[in-house]
Design a protein around this motif. Structure first.
Motif, PDB file in Angstrom:
ATOM      1  N   TRP A 145      -9.186   4.946  -4.950  1.00 26.67           N
ATOM      2  CA  TRP A 145      -8.340   4.699  -3.772  1.00 26.67           C
ATOM      3  C   TRP A 145      -7.377   3.556  -4.100  1.00 26.67           C
ATOM      4  N   VAL A 146      -6.119   3.746  -3.717  1.00 31.01           N
ATOM      5  CA  VAL A 146      -5.034   2.839  -4.117  1.00 31.01           C
ATOM      6  C   VAL A 146      -5.302   1.354  -3.851  1.00 31.01           C
ATOM      7  N   TYR A 177      -8.196  15.556   0.950  1.00 28.56           N
ATOM      8  CA  TYR A 177      -7.217  15.398  -0.124  1.00 28.56           C
ATOM      9  C   TYR A 177      -7.513  16.350  -1.270  1.00 28.56           C
ATOM     10  N   ASN A 191     -11.494   9.686  -2.455  1.00 30.33           N
ATOM     11  CA  ASN A 191     -10.061   9.672  -2.185  1.00 30.33           C
ATOM     12  C   ASN A 191      -9.434   9.166  -3.484  1.00 30.33           C
ATOM     13  N   LYS A 204     -11.852   8.076   9.907  1.00 26.84           N
ATOM     14  CA  LYS A 204     -11.619   9.448   9.452  1.00 26.84           C
ATOM     15  C   LYS A 204     -12.482  10.429  10.224  1.00 26.84           C
ATOM     16  N   SER A 248       0.855  -1.192   0.000  1.00 24.87           N
ATOM     17  CA  SER A 248       0.000   0.000   0.000  1.00 24.87           C
ATOM     18  C   SER A 248       0.891   1.242   0.000  1.00 24.87           C
ATOM     19  N   LYS A 251     -11.429  -1.317   5.431  1.00 27.67           N
ATOM     20  CA  LYS A 251     -10.609  -2.137   4.548  1.00 27.67           C
ATOM     21  C   LYS A 251     -10.963  -3.617   4.671  1.00 27.67           C
ATOM     22  N   ARG A 282      -1.339  13.523  -4.990  1.00 27.81           N
ATOM     23  CA  ARG A 282      -2.331  13.709  -3.924  1.00 27.81           C
ATOM     24  C   ARG A 282      -1.669  14.440  -2.773  1.00 27.81           C
ATOM     25  N   GLY A 339      -0.253  12.021   4.025  1.00 23.00           N
ATOM     26  CA  GLY A 339      -0.982  11.254   5.038  1.00 23.00           C
ATOM     27  C   GLY A 339      -2.474  11.179   4.812  1.00 23.00           C
ATOM     28  N   GLY A 340      -3.060  10.158   5.387  1.00 24.66           N
ATOM     29  CA  GLY A 340      -4.499   9.954   5.238  1.00 24.66           C
ATOM     30  C   GLY A 340      -5.181   9.831   6.585  1.00 24.66           C
ATOM     31  N   THR A 344       0.151   4.338   0.295  1.00 20.77           N
ATOM     32  CA  THR A 344      -0.202   5.358   1.288  1.00 20.77           C
ATOM     33  C   THR A 344       0.393   5.001   2.648  1.00 20.77           C
ATOM     34  N   LEU A 345       0.305   3.725   3.017  1.00 19.59           N
ATOM     35  CA  LEU A 345       0.860   3.310   4.306  1.00 19.59           C
ATOM     36  C   LEU A 345       2.386   3.366   4.284  1.00 19.59           C
ATOM     37  N   TYR A 362     -15.767   9.044   3.814  1.00 14.44           N
ATOM     38  CA  TYR A 362     -15.562  10.493   4.022  1.00 14.44           C
ATOM     39  C   TYR A 362     -16.872  11.280   3.990  1.00 14.44           C
TER      40      TYR A 362
HETATM   41  N1  GLU Z   1      -7.064   5.665   3.429  1.00 16.30           N
HETATM   42  C1  GLU Z   1      -5.922   6.433   3.798  1.00 16.30           C
HETATM   43  C2  GLU Z   1      -5.163   6.939   2.604  1.00 16.30           C
HETATM   44  O1  GLU Z   1      -5.617   6.780   1.495  1.00 16.30           O
HETATM   45  C3  GLU Z   1      -5.080   5.691   4.806  1.00 16.30           C
HETATM   46  C4  GLU Z   1      -4.128   4.686   4.300  1.00 16.30           C
HETATM   47  C5  GLU Z   1      -4.746   3.515   3.648  1.00 16.30           C
HETATM   48  O2  GLU Z   1      -5.353   2.674   4.308  1.00 16.30           O
HETATM   49  O3  GLU Z   1      -4.616   3.506   2.435  1.00 16.30           O
HETATM   50  O4  GLU Z   1      -4.140   7.544   2.772  1.00 16.30           O
END
Ligand code: GLU
Length: 406
Positions: free
Chosen positions: A124-125, A325, A173, A239, A13, A100, A365, A37-38, A15-16, A204
């Protein structure tokens, strides 16, 4: 090493990973600005902490029902009634370790090999990787007009004999775009005509700006009995209550589906952690002022970020209607978003997420969930790194930077 084909096909991931990168650089004393950051910076609501601590202080922390404790289901049912005007039964609700996991068990419950899941670009990724993990095929749909919202016709064109579900995430996102009511209504109708699941990722939907109200997808549905509906609404405390680390999300759907999801979850994890479930009960049933205060802070941060980006020559920015974002187009400076993101991290220590990870090259982003100082200084550093009219030197703390990359 012998890893499965599946493991080899899944990427980390991003983002993480970027959260870790930012934390590691900070530990080394680097003056990092984390716009990747998210998660909101505010604390979890006090009612969440009190509830969670009360359970911990008994020392009696045991298994719970795999699909969630009755008190959490009750709180989710009340939330659904208040925000969606839909009465769910406990059998229509599953609580998971974050939205998730709820999405993951849902995909496992509905996908056979080769089944397709359609979703708009940017996305979203994690959607494509999660769909692949469940044996399915991700089908992203890009708007022909280059906008952040394809048309219902474009979504319809992507459907085929293997399509099982459509996922919509609004506000979205990474773009922050709130899909129009017409679009959501059109997709609900399409799914009901074609007998497809529609997964509404509403993570969100309380973080919306400019006086707009969140979209309630049920309003557009012709199926009034939840148990006959293939509409699945996902949400989480992460969130809106700034509780990312508690990992509590949920899904509302027909009881046959929820039962299948609960069976899978019971085999995978035995359900979400008990202290986190009690914390979520506290957040959902407690004083709600933190949600509005977060929303107001984010709206203010959004305004500042958008104004500063709009002042940069060549940057195309679409004002986010929600989330935290912004997804500006930097292709006038650099078309390769990974290269640009790397340059900003290496040269000016600003963390951003490359648009490529969300299915749109040329964009980055940028999160505005941090402190205002991070928003202003982050954009200032980006401007300095990219804008030819900026002075050639800048100080990062006591370190003098000389721009030698363009
Ligand atoms: N959803 C948030 C983000 O897109 C947190 C990280 C994740 O779980 O992807 O940054």
């Amino acid at each position: 090493m012998s890893l499965s084909q599946l493991a080899r096909s899944i990427c980390e991931s991003p983002t993480l990973k970027l959260n870790e990168t930012a934390a590691l650089l900070r530990e080394k004393g680097e003056p990092v600005i984390h716009l990747g950051g998210g998660e909101p910076k505010s604390k979890a609501p006090i009612d969440a902490i009190v509830n969670c601590s009360a359970l911990l202080s008994t020392g009696d922390v045991k298994y719970t029902p795999a699909d969630g404790i009755p008190a959490l289901k009750k709180a989710i049912i009340r939330y659904t009634e208040e925000h969606y005007q839909r009465l769910a039964a406990p059998e229509n609700v599953i609580a998971s370790s974050g939205a998730k996991q709820a999405i993951m068990v849902l995909l496992h419950a509905i996908l056979d090999p080769k089944d397709e899941v359609v979703f708009p670009v940017p996305f979203w990724v994690s959607y494509p990787e999660m769909i692949k993990l469940a044996g399915g095929v991700p089908v992203p749909v890009t708007a022909r007009d280059g906008s952040f919202q394809p048309t219902v016709e474009e979504i319809a064109e992507a459907l085929g004999p293997y399509t099982k579900a459509i996922i919509l995430n609004s506000p979205n996102n990474p773009s922050g775009v709130v899909y129009s009511e017409e679009f959501v209504a059109g997709v609900v109708e399409l799914c009901e005509q074609r007998n497809l699941y529609l997964v509404m990722d509403d993570t969100y939907n309380r973080l919306i700006f400019d006086g707009r109200a969140p979209t309630n997808c049920y309003r557009f549905s012709k199926v009034h009995n939840l148990d006959s509906s293939k509409l699945v609404v996902m949400n989480c405390v992460s969130k809106m209550y700034a509780m990312t680390g508690f990992r509590i999300g949920w899904a509302i759907g027909n009881r046959e589906l929820i039962r299948a999801m609960a069976n899978i979850q019971s085999q995978e994890t035995s359900g979400p952690a008990a202290p986190s479930q009690w914390a979520a009960v506290g957040a959902l049933n407690g004083v709600q002022s933190s949600v509005e205060s977060l929303r107001l802070t984010l709206e203010n941060n959004r305004n500042v970020m958008v104004n500063r980006l709009a002042a940069m020559d060549g940057v195309k920015v679409t004002k986010p209607g929600g989330t935290f974002y912004c997804f500006p187009d930097f292709s006038a400076y650099e078309k390769d978003s990974q290269k640009l993101s790397r340059l900003l991290l290496e040269k000016v220590r600003v963390v951003t997420v490359p648009g490529r990870d969300f299915g749109m090259e040329g964009h980055l982003r940028l999160s505005f969930c941090g402190a205002m100082r991070e928003v202003t200084e982050g954009i200032e550093r980006i401007r300095w790194a990219l804008d030819p009219s900026a002075p050639n030197e800048m100080f990062l703390g006591d370190r003098k930077l000389v721009r030698d990359w363009r």
